[in-house]
Motif scaffolding. Sequence first.
Motif, short mmCIF file in Angstrom:
data_model
loop_
_atom_site.label_atom_id
_atom_site.label_comp_id
_atom_site.label_asym_id
_atom_site.label_seq_id
_atom_site.Cartn_x
_atom_site.Cartn_y
_atom_site.Cartn_z
N LEU A 1 -24.79 -67.11 -147.17
CA LEU A 1 -22.79 -67.43 -146.99
C LEU A 1 -22.75 -66.78 -145.59
CD1 LEU A 1 -21.42 -65.35 -149.75
CD2 LEU A 1 -20.82 -67.66 -149.53
N TYR B 1 -11.66 -65.12 -140.04
CA TYR B 1 -11.41 -63.31 -140.09
C TYR B 1 -9.78 -64.06 -140.80
CZ TYR B 1 -9.49 -59.18 -141.35
OH TYR B 1 -8.85 -57.52 -141.43
N GLN C 1 -10.84 -64.59 -145.26
CA GLN C 1 -11.62 -64.90 -145.00
C GLN C 1 -12.26 -65.97 -145.85
OE1 GLN C 1 -14.18 -61.67 -144.19
NE2 GLN C 1 -12.71 -60.58 -144.81
N GLN D 1 -21.57 -71.25 -147.77
CA GLN D 1 -22.94 -71.13 -148.06
C GLN D 1 -23.75 -72.30 -148.05
OE1 GLN D 1 -23.02 -70.31 -152.92
NE2 GLN D 1 -24.42 -68.29 -151.36
N PHE E 1 -15.56 -68.36 -145.98
CA PHE E 1 -17.50 -68.71 -145.60
C PHE E 1 -17.47 -70.10 -146.09
CE2 PHE E 1 -17.62 -64.03 -145.96
CZ PHE E 1 -16.59 -63.52 -146.34
N PHE F 1 -12.78 -63.58 -154.53
CA PHE F 1 -13.41 -64.96 -154.10
C PHE F 1 -12.89 -66.56 -155.17
CE2 PHE F 1 -16.37 -64.83 -150.66
CZ PHE F 1 -16.87 -63.59 -150.72
N GLY F 2 -12.90 -66.99 -154.47
CA GLY F 2 -12.43 -68.63 -155.08
C GLY F 2 -13.73 -69.32 -156.11
N SER F 3 -13.71 -69.86 -156.77
CA SER F 3 -14.46 -70.54 -156.70
C SER F 3 -15.87 -71.80 -156.15
CB SER F 3 -14.81 -71.44 -158.45
OG SER F 3 -14.29 -70.99 -159.04
N ASN G 1 -19.60 -66.61 -142.63
CA ASN G 1 -18.42 -65.83 -142.11
C ASN G 1 -17.88 -67.13 -141.18
OD1 ASN G 1 -15.68 -64.86 -141.21
ND2 ASN G 1 -15.98 -63.54 -142.90
N PHE H 1 -16.34 -71.17 -149.62
CA PHE H 1 -15.35 -70.52 -150.16
C PHE H 1 -14.01 -69.49 -148.85
CE2 PHE H 1 -18.19 -70.36 -153.84
CZ PHE H 1 -19.35 -70.27 -154.19
N PHE I 1 -5.21 -54.54 -147.18
CA PHE I 1 -5.99 -54.17 -145.88
C PHE I 1 -6.73 -53.51 -146.59
CE2 PHE I 1 -6.37 -53.71 -141.94
CZ PHE I 1 -6.17 -52.75 -141.89
N ALA I 2 -7.88 -53.40 -146.46
CA ALA I 2 -9.13 -52.57 -146.68
C ALA I 2 -9.61 -52.68 -148.37
CB ALA I 2 -8.66 -51.33 -145.85
N SER I 3 -9.29 -53.79 -148.27
CA SER I 3 -9.41 -54.06 -150.33
C SER I 3 -10.77 -54.65 -149.84
CB SER I 3 -8.99 -53.57 -150.59
OG SER I 3 -8.30 -55.33 -151.22
N ALA I 4 -11.60 -54.47 -151.91
CA ALA I 4 -12.64 -55.79 -151.65
C ALA I 4 -11.90 -57.04 -151.39
CB ALA I 4 -13.81 -55.39 -152.81
N LEU I 5 -12.91 -58.13 -151.28
CA LEU I 5 -12.40 -59.45 -151.27
C LEU I 5 -12.70 -60.47 -153.20
CD1 LEU I 5 -13.60 -60.83 -148.11
CD2 LEU I 5 -11.10 -60.22 -148.31
#
Lengths: 114, 109
Positions: free
Chosen positions: B43, B48, B33, B37, B35, B98-100, B45, B86, B92-96
């Motif tokens: 943030l 996806y 995904q 900011q 985003f 993030f990069g910096s 979106n 970002f 699949f179906a797990s938490a993301l």
Amino acid sequence: EAGVTQSPRYAVLQEGQAVSFWCDPISGHDTLYWYQQPRDQGPQLLVYFRDEAVIDNSQLPSDRFSAVRPKGTNSTLKIQSAKQGDTATYLCASSLLGGAETLYFGSGTRLTVL
Amino acid sequence: GDKVKQSPSALSLQEGTNSALRCNFSIAATTVQWFLQNPRGSLINLFYLVPGTKENGRLKSAFDSKESYSTLHIRDAQLEDSGTYFCAAGGFASALTFGSGTKVIPCLP
């Protein structure tokens, strides 16, 4: 449709004080996340829930942080004894289908610990 | 090291030009995904993605799961494109994770 709602918008504390953050996800979203975003960094996962169950809290400092989502809707994140290193924005996000869909964020709570 | 590495860390945005942002993963990612900011901190979106390409107006994004990277292209940049971008990767179906971020700064003529 209302987005993800967070409160308060800002919090300023002295070290050692407690604070709670509240999140109301998008209606019908089964998965809720709490992220911590230090200044000039990306969001870092603290904990996430599917319905009322904690799926992953491995990054939550368990000695001072706690999070609940008792009815699988709203959630509260609490810091028991804040430290200066906790200064960050705390972001709540929600999604459908256990996280297999688009993630939507609230506006965040900006915490400053003096 | 960083599990999700974004480049560049910052870039100057001149109106009317094109820009490319990149994200490399060292984790097994099945979804990505992107985003934005904005200066107020919200943030938003943008995309996806499962492996493949998507386009939305002046933005286009691609995700190659075999080579473990994703790109975001901004065409005909406008001042409103400023902010920090970002990317985030997950199973699949797990938490993301993030990069910096890539900070996009308007370059005034």
